[in-house]
Scaffold this motif. Sequence first.
Motif, short mmCIF file in Angstrom:
data_model
loop_
_atom_site.label_atom_id
_atom_site.label_comp_id
_atom_site.label_asym_id
_atom_site.label_seq_id
_atom_site.Cartn_x
_atom_site.Cartn_y
_atom_site.Cartn_z
N TRP A 330 0.79 -1.23 0.00
CA TRP A 330 0.00 0.00 0.00
C TRP A 330 0.83 1.29 0.00
O TRP A 330 0.54 2.21 -0.78
CB TRP A 330 -1.00 0.01 1.15
N PRO A 331 1.86 1.44 0.85
CA PRO A 331 2.61 2.71 0.82
C PRO A 331 3.15 3.04 -0.58
O PRO A 331 3.09 4.20 -1.01
CB PRO A 331 3.75 2.47 1.82
N LEU A 332 3.62 2.04 -1.29
CA LEU A 332 4.12 2.27 -2.65
C LEU A 332 2.99 2.60 -3.61
O LEU A 332 3.08 3.56 -4.40
CB LEU A 332 4.88 1.03 -3.14
N ASP A 334 0.10 3.77 -2.87
CA ASP A 334 -0.47 5.06 -2.49
C ASP A 334 0.35 6.20 -3.11
O ASP A 334 -0.22 7.15 -3.66
CB ASP A 334 -0.50 5.19 -0.97
N ARG A 335 1.65 6.08 -3.03
CA ARG A 335 2.51 7.14 -3.57
C ARG A 335 2.42 7.22 -5.09
O ARG A 335 2.36 8.31 -5.67
CB ARG A 335 3.97 6.89 -3.14
N LEU A 336 2.36 6.06 -5.76
CA LEU A 336 2.37 6.03 -7.22
C LEU A 336 1.00 6.32 -7.84
O LEU A 336 0.92 6.87 -8.95
CB LEU A 336 2.87 4.67 -7.73
N SER A 339 -2.55 8.57 -4.07
CA SER A 339 -2.36 9.94 -3.58
C SER A 339 -2.54 10.95 -4.71
O SER A 339 -2.98 12.08 -4.48
CB SER A 339 -0.98 10.09 -2.94
N LYS A 340 -2.20 10.56 -5.93
CA LYS A 340 -2.33 11.48 -7.07
C LYS A 340 -3.81 11.74 -7.40
O LYS A 340 -4.18 12.85 -7.79
CB LYS A 340 -1.61 10.90 -8.29
N GLU A 343 -5.11 14.03 -4.69
CA GLU A 343 -4.65 15.40 -4.90
C GLU A 343 -5.58 16.16 -5.84
O GLU A 343 -5.75 17.38 -5.71
CB GLU A 343 -3.22 15.41 -5.47
#
Length: 604
Positions: A330-332, A334-336, A339-340, A343
């Motif tokens: 998930w952290p990866l 989410d970042r890729l 989260s975009k 935003e």
Amino acid sequence: MTTSGKITPQEAPTISALFRERLRRTPDAVAYLQYDNGTKSWQQTTWREMAVEIGRWQAALRKEGLQPGDRVGVMLRNSREWVVFDQAAAGLGLITVPLYTDDRPDNVAWIAANSGMKLLVVDGRRQWRRLAQASDGLPSIQRIVSIGSIDPEDEPEDPRLESLADWLFGLSGELVTRTEGGDELATIVYTSGTTGRPKGVMLSHTNIIYNAWASSECAEVGEDDVFLSFLPLSHMLERTGGYMLPMLTGARVAFARSVAQLGEDLQTIRPTVLVSVPRIYERVHGRIRDGLAKQPPIKRRLFNLAVSVGWHRFEHGQGRAGWHPKLLLWPLLDRLVASKIRERLGGRMRFAVCGGAPLTPEVARVFLGLGVNVLQGYGLTEASPVITVNRPDDNVPESIGLPLPGVEVRLGDNDELLTRSPSVMLGYWENEEATREAIDADGWLHSGDQARVDEGGHWYITGRIKEIIVLSNGEKVPPADMEMAIAMDPLFEQVMIIGEGRPFLSALAVLNPEQWQALAAELGVAADDPAVLGERAVEKALLARLGEQIRDFPGYAQVRRLIATLDPWTIDDGLLTPTMKMKRARILERFGDRIEALYREGRR
């Protein structure tokens, strides 16, 4: 988060008392943000500044000789002026009648006459020019106030018309507040009936304030929160959830410029709470899907993986799924990916409330999987409006959630959802027969919706009592469920299932122009020739696309014929209500000859 400033119904028994109490607690806090076209910037207004403006408007209203109980109309886009007018009216004991800015002139004229409206505030020349088309001339109205300036070249012929600047010129006044009379009539909200004339829902101060307070108990909202207001304030979901609730909790509200500029406003304002209807989420979902279709397969797989892992993460957080090693991704992801997407919605949204119509499970799953906490609820204008809603820590997205505190919900005959609470309306304006049909002797409001409840107390809407299609073979079909499924394909902009008393189902569909261009190219037909929509090969291709969306429905619920058009159904042509609901009888009438011809031909 600051939450100590929440006001209770006991502390604010009326709408104007709610404002007065908020003013007392946080006079210099920012209440509203509104875009100013002159300076090209967002302007802030404090509660103290709002109080001064409300006092001025009250002086102008008194100048008109209006008395407590008189009805006054507001036909404005979401703005500070909408709130100022509503508060000014409430403080003087006037009854606010909200109108949709794009409603048809004949409907506005009917509402004005039915309510006995004496004053109307409009945005500007667009509204009053359209209203000039009203056949009866709006005889009950003594004054029309235009927020926009009235230039000499406009040549207004109506002597009742006055600009806001002239109406308020030289006036000032102390804020007037009515602190008693919570059970008295505060507003008449005309429901956008899909058949016949709209009914005026009479809501008291207590109805609305209790509903806002009960809603605020379902999720933490405080003075640090920012709402972005774009659902019309004439819609009770926005009026209660996006106006009264923020005032009650001390949150600030930013008024979106327009739906077209919503994407930009989301990124500028960066709201923490959003109140909306499914169509907005469906549009964002559609854009995401359209964008993915143009991406390489690896990006599509990455997006789908993010949604899948994110959905498991959501279910794990809700206590409905165990831990799984894939959650380590998930952290990866989410970042890729996730989260975009967040935003695009401003990047700090804590939760998004969805009501007014059902949100499809697929769309809800995508947003929840991407970390957008969508809370689906259910309500009726007649209930002020929220009846049930999911909670952040108890969210079953395919349900409409749990009842609000103090709101009773039960099943009646034919599995009809019934509700009883301090938020249930006083009745329908000058329509005792309709009131008796809606509210029984024990005070239960009959929703007209069929429902069920699970072991955890979550409620689900299963159908609409009056919107069940009964085929000639006796099989019953809920058209709304099918229409919602079909609309998931971006090709179908609007769709209505028909077949009452017929041997099979058919569909009326408005096609998305861009999607139709692409399909027409695939089929080798001229997209700009309306006649090709009636060709057998085209109908067959459209039915195939439509059929993919409803393949999980029973065999008797499959659509056998289709009438397609590129002309959208609109409010102006009388085919949609101001809340964008289909007027089924009107649409059937519009397509009557073609429908009869279609069923004479039978299945092709």
